[in-house]
Design a protein around this motif. Structure first.
Motif, PDB file in Angstrom:
ATOM      1  N   THR A  19       0.836  -1.208   0.000  1.00 28.46           N
ATOM      2  CA  THR A  19       0.000   0.000   0.000  1.00 28.46           C
ATOM      3  C   THR A  19       0.865   1.250   0.000  1.00 28.46           C
ATOM      4  O   THR A  19       0.597   2.210  -0.734  1.00 28.46           O
ATOM      5  CB  THR A  19      -0.943  -0.010   1.222  1.00 28.46           C
ATOM      6  OG1 THR A  19      -1.746  -1.196   1.158  1.00 28.46           O
ATOM      7  CG2 THR A  19      -1.855   1.198   1.239  1.00 28.46           C
ATOM      8  N   GLN A  20       1.901   1.244   0.825  1.00 24.68           N
ATOM      9  CA  GLN A  20       2.810   2.393   0.872  1.00 24.68           C
ATOM     10  C   GLN A  20       3.512   2.586  -0.464  1.00 24.68           C
ATOM     11  O   GLN A  20       3.633   3.712  -0.957  1.00 24.68           O
ATOM     12  CB  GLN A  20       3.852   2.202   1.969  1.00 24.68           C
ATOM     13  CG  GLN A  20       3.286   2.262   3.360  1.00 24.68           C
ATOM     14  CD  GLN A  20       4.289   1.834   4.412  1.00 24.68           C
ATOM     15  OE1 GLN A  20       5.241   1.097   4.133  1.00 24.68           O
ATOM     16  NE2 GLN A  20       4.080   2.279   5.645  1.00 24.68           N
ATOM     17  N   GLY A  21       3.988   1.506  -1.049  1.00 23.54           N
ATOM     18  CA  GLY A  21       4.673   1.586  -2.332  1.00 23.54           C
ATOM     19  C   GLY A  21       3.757   2.103  -3.431  1.00 23.54           C
ATOM     20  O   GLY A  21       4.148   2.955  -4.239  1.00 23.54           O
ATOM     21  N   LEU A  22       2.531   1.606  -3.456  1.00 24.37           N
ATOM     22  CA  LEU A  22       1.562   2.044  -4.462  1.00 24.37           C
ATOM     23  C   LEU A  22       1.237   3.529  -4.291  1.00 24.37           C
ATOM     24  O   LEU A  22       1.177   4.276  -5.270  1.00 24.37           O
ATOM     25  CB  LEU A  22       0.286   1.208  -4.382  1.00 24.37           C
ATOM     26  CG  LEU A  22      -0.804   1.544  -5.394  1.00 24.37           C
ATOM     27  CD1 LEU A  22      -0.284   1.403  -6.815  1.00 24.37           C
ATOM     28  CD2 LEU A  22      -2.010   0.650  -5.169  1.00 24.37           C
ATOM     29  N   ALA A  23       1.057   3.976  -3.053  1.00 23.98           N
ATOM     30  CA  ALA A  23       0.770   5.389  -2.802  1.00 23.98           C
ATOM     31  C   ALA A  23       1.926   6.265  -3.276  1.00 23.98           C
ATOM     32  O   ALA A  23       1.707   7.323  -3.880  1.00 23.98           O
ATOM     33  CB  ALA A  23       0.501   5.612  -1.308  1.00 23.98           C
ATOM     34  N   THR A  24       3.148   5.821  -3.040  1.00 24.57           N
ATOM     35  CA  THR A  24       4.323   6.578  -3.491  1.00 24.57           C
ATOM     36  C   THR A  24       4.347   6.666  -5.009  1.00 24.57           C
ATOM     37  O   THR A  24       4.558   7.751  -5.578  1.00 24.57           O
ATOM     38  CB  THR A  24       5.619   5.924  -2.974  1.00 24.57           C
ATOM     39  OG1 THR A  24       5.580   5.913  -1.544  1.00 24.57           O
ATOM     40  CG2 THR A  24       6.849   6.658  -3.460  1.00 24.57           C
ATOM     41  N   VAL A  28       4.237  10.025  -7.439  1.00 25.91           N
ATOM     42  CA  VAL A  28       5.272  10.246  -8.462  1.00 25.91           C
ATOM     43  C   VAL A  28       4.609  10.456  -9.818  1.00 25.91           C
ATOM     44  O   VAL A  28       4.981  11.357 -10.573  1.00 25.91           O
ATOM     45  CB  VAL A  28       6.262   9.054  -8.504  1.00 25.91           C
ATOM     46  CG1 VAL A  28       7.131   9.092  -9.752  1.00 25.91           C
ATOM     47  CG2 VAL A  28       7.128   9.030  -7.250  1.00 25.91           C
ATOM     48  N   ASP A  29       3.599   9.654 -10.117  1.00 31.82           N
ATOM     49  CA  ASP A  29       2.905   9.746 -11.401  1.00 31.82           C
ATOM     50  C   ASP A  29       2.016  10.987 -11.484  1.00 31.82           C
ATOM     51  O   ASP A  29       2.105  11.758 -12.442  1.00 31.82           O
ATOM     52  CB  ASP A  29       2.072   8.484 -11.620  1.00 31.82           C
ATOM     53  CG  ASP A  29       1.606   8.335 -13.049  1.00 31.82           C
ATOM     54  OD1 ASP A  29       2.373   8.693 -13.962  1.00 31.82           O
ATOM     55  OD2 ASP A  29       0.472   7.856 -13.244  1.00 31.82           O
ATOM     56  N   SER A  30       1.185  11.218 -10.469  1.00 28.28           N
ATOM     57  CA  SER A  30       0.216  12.326 -10.532  1.00 28.28           C
ATOM     58  C   SER A  30       0.883  13.702 -10.494  1.00 28.28           C
ATOM     59  O   SER A  30       0.376  14.660 -11.070  1.00 28.28           O
ATOM     60  CB  SER A  30      -0.808  12.218  -9.391  1.00 28.28           C
ATOM     61  OG  SER A  30      -0.198  12.472  -8.141  1.00 28.28           O
ATOM     62  N   GLU A  31       2.038  13.813  -9.845  1.00 24.09           N
ATOM     63  CA  GLU A  31       2.737  15.093  -9.768  1.00 24.09           C
ATOM     64  C   GLU A  31       3.836  15.219 -10.820  1.00 24.09           C
ATOM     65  O   GLU A  31       4.608  16.172 -10.807  1.00 24.09           O
ATOM     66  CB  GLU A  31       3.290  15.303  -8.351  1.00 24.09           C
ATOM     67  CG  GLU A  31       2.175  15.409  -7.314  1.00 24.09           C
ATOM     68  CD  GLU A  31       2.676  15.748  -5.932  1.00 24.09           C
ATOM     69  OE1 GLU A  31       3.858  16.147  -5.782  1.00 24.09           O
ATOM     70  OE2 GLU A  31       1.885  15.615  -4.973  1.00 24.09           O
ATOM     71  N   ASN A  32       3.900  14.235 -11.717  1.00 19.63           N
ATOM     72  CA  ASN A  32       4.842  14.269 -12.838  1.00 19.63           C
ATOM     73  C   ASN A  32       6.283  14.498 -12.367  1.00 19.63           C
ATOM     74  O   ASN A  32       7.030  15.283 -12.961  1.00 19.63           O
ATOM     75  CB  ASN A  32       4.412  15.345 -13.838  1.00 19.63           C
ATOM     76  CG  ASN A  32       4.783  14.999 -15.258  1.00 19.63           C
ATOM     77  OD1 ASN A  32       5.138  13.865 -15.555  1.00 19.63           O
ATOM     78  ND2 ASN A  32       4.710  15.981 -16.125  1.00 19.63           N
ATOM     79  N   LEU A  33       6.654  13.815 -11.305  1.00 14.92           N
ATOM     80  CA  LEU A  33       7.953  14.041 -10.680  1.00 14.92           C
ATOM     81  C   LEU A  33       9.132  13.618 -11.555  1.00 14.92           C
ATOM     82  O   LEU A  33      10.190  14.242 -11.514  1.00 14.92           O
ATOM     83  CB  LEU A  33       8.025  13.337  -9.320  1.00 14.92           C
ATOM     84  CG  LEU A  33       7.051  13.866  -8.259  1.00 14.92           C
ATOM     85  CD1 LEU A  33       7.221  13.099  -6.958  1.00 14.92           C
ATOM     86  CD2 LEU A  33       7.237  15.351  -8.030  1.00 14.92           C
ATOM     87  N   GLN A  34       8.952  12.581 -12.360  1.00 12.24           N
ATOM     88  CA  GLN A  34      10.061  12.153 -13.221  1.00 12.24           C
ATOM     89  C   GLN A  34      10.383  13.203 -14.275  1.00 12.24           C
ATOM     90  O   GLN A  34      11.549  13.516 -14.500  1.00 12.24           O
ATOM     91  CB  GLN A  34       9.732  10.821 -13.891  1.00 12.24           C
ATOM     92  CG  GLN A  34       9.814   9.637 -12.944  1.00 12.24           C
ATOM     93  CD  GLN A  34       9.515   8.335 -13.652  1.00 12.24           C
ATOM     94  OE1 GLN A  34       8.483   8.192 -14.302  1.00 12.24           O
ATOM     95  NE2 GLN A  34      10.422   7.395 -13.523  1.00 12.24           N
ATOM     96  N   ALA A  35       9.373  13.747 -14.916  1.00 10.82           N
ATOM     97  CA  ALA A  35       9.607  14.776 -15.933  1.00 10.82           C
ATOM     98  C   ALA A  35      10.202  16.031 -15.299  1.00 10.82           C
ATOM     99  O   ALA A  35      11.083  16.671 -15.883  1.00 10.82           O
ATOM    100  CB  ALA A  35       8.303  15.114 -16.657  1.00 10.82           C
ATOM    101  N   ASN A  36       9.730  16.366 -14.106  1.00  7.15           N
ATOM    102  CA  ASN A  36      10.273  17.529 -13.404  1.00  7.15           C
ATOM    103  C   ASN A  36      11.750  17.323 -13.066  1.00  7.15           C
ATOM    104  O   ASN A  36      12.565  18.222 -13.261  1.00  7.15           O
ATOM    105  CB  ASN A  36       9.474  17.814 -12.139  1.00  7.15           C
ATOM    106  CG  ASN A  36       9.954  19.070 -11.448  1.00  7.15           C
ATOM    107  OD1 ASN A  36       9.903  20.154 -12.008  1.00  7.15           O
ATOM    108  ND2 ASN A  36      10.451  18.913 -10.231  1.00  7.15           N
TER     109      ASN A  36
END
Length: 91
Positions: A19-24, A28-36
């Motif tokens: 659950t913790q991993g999925l929330a993380t 990461v996906d919803s805030e577009n952290l990789q592209a940022n």
């Protein structure tokens, strides 16, 4: 052989950990952290290359995204570490 021993592994699928991993991953996906990280890291890396042109102490700039490294050297050709130059004064 494993009788009367506690055995566990990281692939056990603990529901709380999952659950913790999925929330993380969702954040990461919803805030577009990789592209940022790619954009900000690219900008930072470009600026570090500019500093490298002006400062012989910077031997190499490397990395991806925001995982960047700067190698400090006494001599770029020999890549001798800049040990004395990086000691600094912390008092």
């Amino acid at each position: 052989m494993m009788k009367n021993r506690v055995h566990f592994n990281t692939f056990g699928g603990n529901p709380i950990s999952m659950t913790q991993g999925l929330a993380t991953l969702e954040v990461v996906d919803s805030e577009n952290l990789q592209a940022n990280a790619k954009a900000v890291g690219g900008h930072l890396k470009d600026r570090l290359f500019e500093l490298q042109e002006r400062h012989p102490l910077i031997g190499e700039v490397r990395g991806l995204g925001l995982m960047l490294g700067v190698e400090l050297v006494r001599d770029r050709s020999t890549k001798e570490p800049a040990t004395a130059e990086t000691l600094g004064s912390w008092s």
